[in-house]
Design a protein around this motif. Structure first.
Motif, PDB file in Angstrom:
ATOM      1  N   THR A 206       0.854  -1.181   0.000  1.00 27.13           N
ATOM      2  CA  THR A 206       0.000   0.000   0.000  1.00 27.13           C
ATOM      3  C   THR A 206       0.890   1.231   0.000  1.00 27.13           C
ATOM      4  OG1 THR A 206      -1.715  -1.167   1.263  1.00 27.13           O
ATOM      5  CG2 THR A 206      -1.836   1.232   1.202  1.00 27.13           C
ATOM      6  N   THR A 207       0.718   2.089  -0.995  1.00 30.23           N
ATOM      7  CA  THR A 207       1.512   3.308  -1.085  1.00 30.23           C
ATOM      8  C   THR A 207       0.583   4.512  -1.138  1.00 30.23           C
ATOM      9  OG1 THR A 207       1.601   3.184  -3.504  1.00 30.23           O
ATOM     10  CG2 THR A 207       3.392   2.157  -2.280  1.00 30.23           C
ATOM     11  N   ALA A 208       0.941   5.560  -0.421  1.00 27.01           N
ATOM     12  CA  ALA A 208       0.175   6.803  -0.421  1.00 27.01           C
ATOM     13  C   ALA A 208       1.102   7.954  -0.755  1.00 27.01           C
ATOM     14  CB  ALA A 208      -0.485   7.026   0.936  1.00 27.01           C
ATOM     15  N   GLU A 209       0.729   8.715  -1.761  1.00 29.15           N
ATOM     16  CA  GLU A 209       1.464   9.919  -2.154  1.00 29.15           C
ATOM     17  C   GLU A 209       0.566  11.112  -1.841  1.00 29.15           C
ATOM     18  OE1 GLU A 209       4.487  10.132  -3.375  1.00 29.15           O
ATOM     19  OE2 GLU A 209       4.954   8.046  -3.901  1.00 29.15           O
ATOM     20  N   ILE A 210       0.980  11.953  -0.877  1.00 28.23           N
ATOM     21  CA  ILE A 210       0.129  13.064  -0.459  1.00 28.23           C
ATOM     22  C   ILE A 210       0.867  14.384  -0.604  1.00 28.23           C
ATOM     23  CG2 ILE A 210      -1.143  11.569   1.127  1.00 28.23           C
ATOM     24  CD1 ILE A 210       0.360  12.781   3.450  1.00 28.23           C
ATOM     25  N   ALA A 211       0.099  15.424  -0.902  1.00 25.03           N
ATOM     26  CA  ALA A 211       0.674  16.760  -1.053  1.00 25.03           C
ATOM     27  C   ALA A 211       1.102  17.309   0.305  1.00 25.03           C
ATOM     28  CB  ALA A 211      -0.346  17.687  -1.707  1.00 25.03           C
ATOM     29  N   GLY A 212       1.866  18.374   0.270  1.00 21.70           N
ATOM     30  CA  GLY A 212       2.427  18.930   1.495  1.00 21.70           C
ATOM     31  C   GLY A 212       1.385  19.341   2.524  1.00 21.70           C
ATOM     32  N   ASP A 213       0.211  19.802   2.074  1.00 19.58           N
ATOM     33  CA  ASP A 213      -0.818  20.248   3.017  1.00 19.58           C
ATOM     34  C   ASP A 213      -2.024  19.316   3.044  1.00 19.58           C
ATOM     35  OD1 ASP A 213      -1.716  20.784   0.489  1.00 19.58           O
ATOM     36  OD2 ASP A 213      -2.476  22.795   0.953  1.00 19.58           O
ATOM     37  N   ALA A 214      -1.892  18.098   2.510  1.00 17.45           N
ATOM     38  CA  ALA A 214      -2.995  17.143   2.509  1.00 17.45           C
ATOM     39  C   ALA A 214      -3.108  16.457   3.865  1.00 17.45           C
ATOM     40  CB  ALA A 214      -2.807  16.109   1.411  1.00 17.45           C
ATOM     41  N   ARG A 215      -4.289  15.919   4.138  1.00 18.46           N
ATOM     42  CA  ARG A 215      -4.542  15.111   5.338  1.00 18.46           C
ATOM     43  C   ARG A 215      -4.821  13.688   4.888  1.00 18.46           C
ATOM     44  NH1 ARG A 215      -8.983  12.844   7.576  1.00 18.46           N
ATOM     45  NH2 ARG A 215      -9.231  12.735   9.838  1.00 18.46           N
ATOM     46  N   PHE A 216      -4.169  12.726   5.545  1.00 17.58           N
ATOM     47  CA  PHE A 216      -4.336  11.326   5.163  1.00 17.58           C
ATOM     48  C   PHE A 216      -4.508  10.474   6.419  1.00 17.58           C
ATOM     49  CE2 PHE A 216      -2.170   7.173   4.160  1.00 17.58           C
ATOM     50  CZ  PHE A 216      -3.218   6.651   3.418  1.00 17.58           C
ATOM     51  N   LEU A 217      -5.524   9.610   6.397  1.00 20.37           N
ATOM     52  CA  LEU A 217      -5.806   8.687   7.496  1.00 20.37           C
ATOM     53  C   LEU A 217      -5.935   7.289   6.911  1.00 20.37           C
ATOM     54  CD1 LEU A 217      -6.781   8.001  10.460  1.00 20.37           C
ATOM     55  CD2 LEU A 217      -9.100   8.503   9.626  1.00 20.37           C
ATOM     56  N   PHE A 218      -5.314   6.298   7.566  1.00 18.96           N
ATOM     57  CA  PHE A 218      -5.470   4.919   7.102  1.00 18.96           C
ATOM     58  C   PHE A 218      -5.587   3.978   8.287  1.00 18.96           C
ATOM     59  CE2 PHE A 218      -0.939   4.524   8.020  1.00 18.96           C
ATOM     60  CZ  PHE A 218      -0.824   3.205   8.428  1.00 18.96           C
ATOM     61  N   VAL A 219      -6.140   2.786   8.006  1.00 18.56           N
ATOM     62  CA  VAL A 219      -6.140   1.692   8.968  1.00 18.56           C
ATOM     63  C   VAL A 219      -5.857   0.404   8.212  1.00 18.56           C
ATOM     64  CG1 VAL A 219      -8.632   1.250   8.760  1.00 18.56           C
ATOM     65  CG2 VAL A 219      -7.408   0.533  10.834  1.00 18.56           C
ATOM     66  N   GLU A 220      -5.152  -0.516   8.850  1.00 22.11           N
ATOM     67  CA  GLU A 220      -4.936  -1.849   8.295  1.00 22.11           C
ATOM     68  C   GLU A 220      -5.025  -2.849   9.435  1.00 22.11           C
ATOM     69  OE1 GLU A 220      -5.367  -3.525   5.229  1.00 22.11           O
ATOM     70  OE2 GLU A 220      -4.014  -1.928   4.567  1.00 22.11           O
TER      71      GLU A 220
ATOM     72  N   LEU B 109      -2.446   8.645  11.098  1.00 20.67           N
ATOM     73  CA  LEU B 109      -2.989   9.940  10.687  1.00 20.67           C
ATOM     74  C   LEU B 109      -1.824  10.867  10.373  1.00 20.67           C
ATOM     75  CD1 LEU B 109      -5.330  12.012  10.362  1.00 20.67           C
ATOM     76  CD2 LEU B 109      -5.031  12.529  12.808  1.00 20.67           C
ATOM     77  N   PHE B 110      -1.866  11.502   9.204  1.00 18.86           N
ATOM     78  CA  PHE B 110      -0.811  12.399   8.764  1.00 18.86           C
ATOM     79  C   PHE B 110      -1.449  13.739   8.431  1.00 18.86           C
ATOM     80  CE2 PHE B 110       0.221   8.060   8.075  1.00 18.86           C
ATOM     81  CZ  PHE B 110       1.540   7.951   8.496  1.00 18.86           C
ATOM     82  N   GLU B 111      -1.244  14.677   9.334  1.00 26.01           N
ATOM     83  CA  GLU B 111      -1.891  15.986   9.236  1.00 26.01           C
ATOM     84  C   GLU B 111      -1.176  16.939  10.175  1.00 26.01           C
ATOM     85  OE1 GLU B 111      -6.435  17.759   9.686  1.00 26.01           O
ATOM     86  OE2 GLU B 111      -5.802  16.108  10.976  1.00 26.01           O
ATOM     87  N   ARG B 112      -1.101  18.194   9.804  1.00 22.82           N
ATOM     88  CA  ARG B 112      -0.494  19.180  10.690  1.00 22.82           C
ATOM     89  C   ARG B 112      -1.234  19.189  12.023  1.00 22.82           C
ATOM     90  NH1 ARG B 112       0.064  24.887   8.041  1.00 22.82           N
ATOM     91  NH2 ARG B 112       1.403  23.584   6.705  1.00 22.82           N
ATOM     92  N   GLY B 113      -0.503  18.976  13.115  1.00 22.59           N
ATOM     93  CA  GLY B 113      -1.101  18.952  14.444  1.00 22.59           C
ATOM     94  C   GLY B 113      -1.689  17.616  14.842  1.00 22.59           C
ATOM     95  N   ALA B 114      -1.473  16.563  14.043  1.00 20.41           N
ATOM     96  CA  ALA B 114      -2.044  15.246  14.350  1.00 20.41           C
ATOM     97  C   ALA B 114      -1.584  14.725  15.707  1.00 20.41           C
ATOM     98  CB  ALA B 114      -1.679  14.246  13.260  1.00 20.41           C
ATOM     99  N   GLU B 115      -0.364  15.076  16.107  1.00 23.94           N
ATOM    100  CA  GLU B 115       0.172  14.556  17.374  1.00 23.94           C
ATOM    101  C   GLU B 115      -0.644  15.005  18.578  1.00 23.94           C
ATOM    102  OE1 GLU B 115       2.519  18.332  16.348  1.00 23.94           O
ATOM    103  OE2 GLU B 115       1.621  16.617  15.299  1.00 23.94           O
TER     104      GLU B 115
END
Length: 274
Positions: free
Chosen positions: A132-146, A209-215
């Motif tokens: 599984t590969t995800a290519e996201i832009a610099g300001d995109a938000r991405f969430l996944f589960v496996e 979760l990959f997003e500014r402030g996700a932590e």
């Protein structure tokens, strides 16, 4: 007279091949393609975020099967992708090739992409290679589960032999943000109760979760708990990663559903029947 020198030709087993791709833009569907046993459905939803549901019509995977899914959220798009049901990987033929699943995800500038497939159930002697590969832009938000489940506890199944290669990659603006390779084979299963392997778990899950402030969500999610589910929550540099494990798939599924609902602040896709 029969020709005694003729040798029997091994039967050629029919294999599954399928590809499904959906591209969504800010104004709606841009492209839809599907072939073989891989299908993509766009159900009617009652909220602002469209959903794409992928389906393998063959009913499961076995040796030599090939599936590929692609999901793209264009610039400024919010999109949720999922699967209609749990994927199942069945026993492979002796010395046969792995079943292969390739998942390619993309989120453009300012996009919000959630990839929420239901669990993968592995049966004894399954062979599966997935990437599984995800290519996201610099300001995109991405969430996944496996989520991976080793057999069905309710059916008394014990998985002793299999080979799983599972690799997940997330790249933001071309830079590697997250890499998780996982390999499970018979040697590891023989040590499944050891603390440094599966620690007795039958079901394991990763949420990212990959997003500014996700932590900042780590402190909110750490108190979440379910009986029989062990969890670890980490947040740093715009990333939140949760790893969870349980002796059975059902309590883990309930925990994963609660964690995803908390992160998303929205219900899960309707195909996630609990």
């Amino acid at each position: 007279m029969l020709d005694a020198t003729r040798t029997a030709t091994p039967p050629q087993m029919q294999r599954v091949k399928g590809h499904a791709a959906v591209v969504m833009g800010a104004r709606g569907l841009v492209d839809l393609a599907q072939s073989g046993s891989a299908k993509a459905m766009l159900p009617k939803v009652h909220g602002p975020v469209p959903e794409v549901v992928f389906l393998n019509t063959s009913g499961g995977l076995t040796s030599g099967d090939r599936l590929a899914y692609r999901l793209e959220a264009g610039a400024g798009t919010a999109l949720t992708g999922t699967t209609q049901t749990a994927e199942r990987a069945y026993a492979a033929t002796a010395d046969g090739p792995d079943a292969s699943v390739q998942v390619a995800l993309s989120a453009g500038a300012g996009a919000r992409l959630d990839w929420l497939p239901q669990e993968t159930i592995l049966f004894d002697r399954a062979r599966l290679s997935r990437r599984t590969t995800a290519e996201i832009a610099g300001d995109a938000r991405f969430l996944f589960v496996e989520t991976v489940v080793l057999g069905r506890a309710a059916m008394g199944e014990t998985v002793r032999r299999l080979h799983l290669r599972d690799r997940r990659e997330v790249r933001r603006a071309g830079r590697l943000e997250f890499l998780e390779p996982l390999e499970i084979d018979a040697a590891l299963l023989a040590l499944r109760d050891h603390p440094v392997t599966l620690n007795g778990a039958r079901a394991i899950a990763t949420i990212g979760l990959f997003e500014r402030g996700a932590e900042a969500l780590a402190d909110l999610l750490k108190p979440l708990s379910r009986d029989g589910v062990r969890t670890g929550v980490s947040g740093w540099n715009g990333k939140l990663v949760i790893r969870a494990e349980a002796a059975d798939g059902y309590p883990l599924r309930r925990y994963v559903a609660e964690a995803l609902t908390t992160i998303r602040r929205a219900p899960l896709p309707r195909v996630w029947q609990m």
